[in-house]
Scaffold this active site. Sequence first.
Site, PDB file in Angstrom:
ATOM      1  N   ASP A 157       0.821  -1.254  -0.101  1.00  0.00           N
ATOM      2  CA  ASP A 157      -0.292   0.014   0.082  1.00  0.00           C
ATOM      3  C   ASP A 157       0.963   1.364   0.096  1.00  0.00           C
ATOM      4  O   ASP A 157       1.909   1.258  -0.690  1.00  0.00           O
ATOM      5  CB  ASP A 157      -0.970   0.001   1.171  1.00  0.00           C
ATOM      6  CG  ASP A 157      -2.237   0.546   0.918  1.00  0.00           C
ATOM      7  OD1 ASP A 157      -2.304   1.734   0.636  1.00  0.00           O
ATOM      8  OD2 ASP A 157      -3.265  -0.268   0.658  1.00  0.00           O
ATOM      9  N   HIS A 231      -3.851   6.355   2.619  1.00  0.00           N
ATOM     10  CA  HIS A 231      -4.551   4.978   2.358  1.00  0.00           C
ATOM     11  C   HIS A 231      -3.914   3.693   3.018  1.00  0.00           C
ATOM     12  O   HIS A 231      -5.009   3.057   3.513  1.00  0.00           O
ATOM     13  CB  HIS A 231      -4.284   5.016   0.831  1.00  0.00           C
ATOM     14  CG  HIS A 231      -5.113   3.838   0.045  1.00  0.00           C
ATOM     15  ND1 HIS A 231      -4.582   2.744  -0.298  1.00  0.00           N
ATOM     16  CD2 HIS A 231      -6.293   3.864  -0.608  1.00  0.00           C
ATOM     17  CE1 HIS A 231      -5.376   1.816  -0.960  1.00  0.00           C
ATOM     18  NE2 HIS A 231      -6.619   2.649  -1.198  1.00  0.00           N
ATOM     19  N   SER A 583     -10.954  -0.812  -1.989  1.00  0.00           N
ATOM     20  CA  SER A 583     -10.018  -0.850  -1.134  1.00  0.00           C
ATOM     21  C   SER A 583     -10.206  -0.930   0.497  1.00  0.00           C
ATOM     22  O   SER A 583      -9.593  -1.296   1.221  1.00  0.00           O
ATOM     23  CB  SER A 583      -8.973   0.407  -1.211  1.00  0.00           C
ATOM     24  OG  SER A 583      -8.213   0.658  -2.306  1.00  0.00           O
TER      25      SER A 583
END
Length: 805
Positions: A157, A231, A583
């Site tokens: 990620d 994220h 996600s």
Amino acid sequence: MISPLLFVFCTSVMYWTCQASQHVYMVILRGPSTVHLFEDPFQDSPQIYLPSQLSPSEYASYLVSTHDVLLSSTFREGTYKKLYSFSHLVNGFSALLTAQQAEILDQSEEVVLVERDNKVTKQTTYTPTYLGLPAGAWQDEGGAINAGEGIVIGLVDTGIDPTHPSFSDNTLKPYPNASRYEGVCEEATEFPKGSCNKKLVGAQHFAEAAIASGEFNATIHFASPLDGDGHGTHTASTAAGNNGVEVKVDGISFGFASGMAPRAHIAIYKALYPGFGGFTSDVVAAIEQAVKDRVDILSLSIGPNGPPPGISTCLSTFDMAMLSASKAGVLVVQAAGNAGPYSHSILSFSPWICSVAASVHDRTYPNSLVLGNNASIEGTGLASATPGDGMYTMILASDALREDGSDLLDVNDCQNSSLFNADVVKGKVMICSYGIDYLFGGSSINDVINTINKLSAVGVVMFATSDIEGRFSIPATPFSIPAIIIQTNNGSKTLLNYYNASNQAATVRIKGGANAKFSHETPKVAKFSSRGPDPENDNLQIADILKPNIMAPGSNIWAGWSSIGKDSHEFKGQQFSMISGTSMATPHIAGIVALIKVKNPTLSPAALSSALATTAFSVDEHGNPLLAQNPSSNTSIQLGPGTPFDFGAGEVNATAALDPGLVFDAGFEDYVRFLCTIPGASGVVQNLTGIECKNTSSSVTMLATDLNLPSITISNLSSSRIVPRTVTSIARDSETYTVTITEPNGAQIAIKPMEFTIAPNSTQELSISITPTKSESKPSFGYFLLAGSRGHKVTVPISIVAKST
Ligand SMILES: *[C@@H]1O[C@H](CO)[C@@H](O)[C@H](O)[C@H]1NC(C)=O
Ligand SMILES: *[C@@H]1O[C@H](CO)[C@@H](O)[C@H](O)[C@H]1NC(C)=O
Ligand SMILES: *[C@@H]1O[C@H](CO)[C@@H](O)[C@H](O)[C@H]1NC(C)=O
Ligand SMILES: *[C@@H]1O[C@H](CO)[C@@H](O)[C@H](O)[C@H]1NC(C)=O
Ligand SMILES: *[C@@H]1O[C@H](CO)[C@@H](O)[C@H](O)[C@H]1NC(C)=O
Ligand SMILES: *[C@@H]1O[C@H](CO)[C@@H](O)[C@H](O)[C@H]1NC(C)=O
Ligand SMILES: *[C@@H]1O[C@H](CO)[C@@H](O)[C@H](O)[C@H]1NC(C)=O
Ligand SMILES: *[C@@H]1O[C@H](CO)[C@@H](O)[C@H](O)[C@H]1NC(C)=O
Ligand SMILES: *[C@@H]1O[C@H](CO)[C@@H](O)[C@H](O)[C@H]1NC(C)=O
Ligand SMILES: *[C@@H]1O[C@H](CO)[C@@H](O)[C@H](O)[C@H]1NC(C)=O
Ligand SMILES: *[C@@H]1O[C@H](CO)[C@@H](O)[C@H](O)[C@H]1NC(C)=O
Ligand SMILES: *[C@@H]1O[C@H](CO)[C@@H](O)[C@H](O)[C@H]1NC(C)=O
């Protein structure tokens, strides 16, 4: 040998100038990688020259040296740059090359596959839906104090904020050592020694391809595992963040967060960056390292921008690396993609991957206001109410300009407090506009809040300008002041008409949007979630594989955020954010897999994926299919009955997945046999896996549908066929199962046997005969159910396009 024509002058400091002619390519060589040779020696392995008596690490070094020799004997030094050697999962390398150099390598005897690096992107969307916000699925998780303990979840990620309380190991009950894990914790100025602990056990970053292509900027991307995006911190905390961490944003508490497997360890492999996303080479390098480091599960909230070029989506370097990870015992959980709601938009392709769709859950944060004429308008905004029960006078920004105030066009966006007369605004609720600029970061809510605070206003009512209404959904937005954003044109008109008609005496009370409301509705497939059927190649021919596999909450999910994160300007500077995407769904599944692994440590990746699928639910309490948010021309939600191409097996049921009774198992050889069924692929399959297709199938020719999956998908059922399946009992006791069938339109289905008793650890073959009875123009759906005498329920979806002749 290199011809002078191909020569490009290029030194290590000159990649910028070389960018026009060079690209990152991934080159796969003949011969097995270490996983294939040592982890699970594959008996049918081909007649490749292998240096004998080598240890795994010696063999890996040997592979690396063959990569270097190939490059240095083919091209003049300085004309190429090797970025990575892959040796663990795939035997190959990634390099900065010209198209001609790539062509030359492609012709080489030793080379199996040359693939231009396609960028990958984070599967997050910033257009959350109006309705329904997520369930913190973390609440499903019972024994938080133990859940997931001992399991290491690896995430590829954007990095991680190691200071986040979700990743602290300073907990009431001390964390154990992650003794099997072998990964390291990189150090850098901004990621100092001590950043890792017994919770965050590993952190590394991969940026060679990003650097070589000129996209990497250390100032904002950080050459370390630090998350400059947000994220990665979000997905990691969703999978395995500590239990009971208070979610506080702008001073408002939204409750407590927990990862799905709150006691699991986290290992972060940063290969994605704010802005440009990432390169497949960096991602493959990250996956290799994660598997080498012995993570138990890999969570990939990333995917390509479209089907990779080539003969089959399943044969890309990315998918091949994930196949090898699966061979090494690591289940790869991947986001289905955010390209929905259109058919064929799935971005996670291969049967060895568990592809996760996103659902909208039943929690909302409704906000509303009441006007002086008692009209009430609904809106959005994670904000407190105006103080007390009283009404407050409203003032439109453009009516509060200073005498010398400018005649700027956009005064109503309230970005600059010095344009306004504080005496006029003080103690009132200001009316400002919310337009397209806010969505893309040109105007900011922070500046509105600043304006309100500087002018001592009480709060703000924002109306949607016509450029946004009906076309964009307004994301969840936190406010540290009483506030509301009106989303509809009608609501905005109602407000302004009333304001105009009231001659500066308009009043309002804002009710606030900080309190969650639960509708108790069943989950719906989120509009953005990518849909099947699974395309097999560039021409979107259909693979007979059900995608997505499973669905989990992915809309408006609260989780940890990097306070330097740039990914969502609404949550800039915050430690938590509420965002949406497949996600966000993916780490829910990764966490639940950790829970299953604690209970069933020996399950293969395929069996884990099967446990999730056969226990999922795809119907509501009345037996109607879960709804899906379907295409519409505006932001209004069109709901329709969902199908397995929307939600796979259905919404995950974590409780049931821990004890599925039966599993459909499959291993590396089965996947190779599947690959051999792809028309025209046998040569590539042999070159990639070293296995000759004709040797893999004993007698009959296998069809893709025959792969032992917990689903049956046939895109063109033109004649009767028998589909084999094998179930394995992982229950503690013998159990008798009876079969019931719900046929899809246009096909007749019979299963043998219709009843069987199965002992623990034994298998039962099922013979499923499927006959077309009429021709259908589109897929129709059914399922069969194996209902066990001890309460296990094993559901298998069937998707068929029948063609009767
Ligand atoms: C955990 O690892 C540390 C350092 O490697 C070691 O000192 C400690 O004894 C270990 N603890 C347990 C419970 O194994
Ligand atoms: C890197 O990012 C910083 C901060 O945004 C910017 O000032 C700088 O110009 C960038 N450098 C390059 C080479 O783009
Ligand atoms: C609004 O409602 C309140 C309470 O129901 C009532 O007392 C008041 O007269 C109403 N005002 C208007 C303008 O209708
Ligand atoms: C427009 O808004 C007003 C006030 O909230 C409401 O009474 C009316 O029903 C709305 N009209 C439509 C078409 O939504
Ligand atoms: C805000 O407005 C003042 C007065 O017009 C102006 O001097 C100043 O530059 C503006 N600030 C910004 C950030 O636009
Ligand atoms: C409100 O009044 C102003 C000035 O009189 C006018 O320009 C504007 O169009 C009016 N707005 C609405 C929504 O009626
Ligand atoms: C949005 O589109 C749907 C059809 O897709 C239509 O029924 C509806 O009226 C539209 N809503 C608006 C606000 O334009
Ligand atoms: C989830 O599984 C549990 C245990 O099998 C079951 O009791 C429950 O009804 C299931 N939930 C749904 C929504 O199907
Ligand atoms: C497999 O490799 C051989 C030898 O390099 C090559 O001649 C052949 O074209 C390759 N087959 C495919 C389908 O790529
Ligand atoms: C395929 O099978 C034949 C006959 O059994 C055998 O000679 C050959 O070596 C096998 N090839 C591979 C690649 O396993
Ligand atoms: C389906 O299969 C039949 C028989 O193999 C073939 O004739 C037909 O073209 C196929 N249809 C499609 C849409 O592929
Ligand atoms: C089934 O296999 C598992 C794992 O190999 C083993 O732990 C378990 O004892 C076996 N159960 C029975 C009833 O044989």
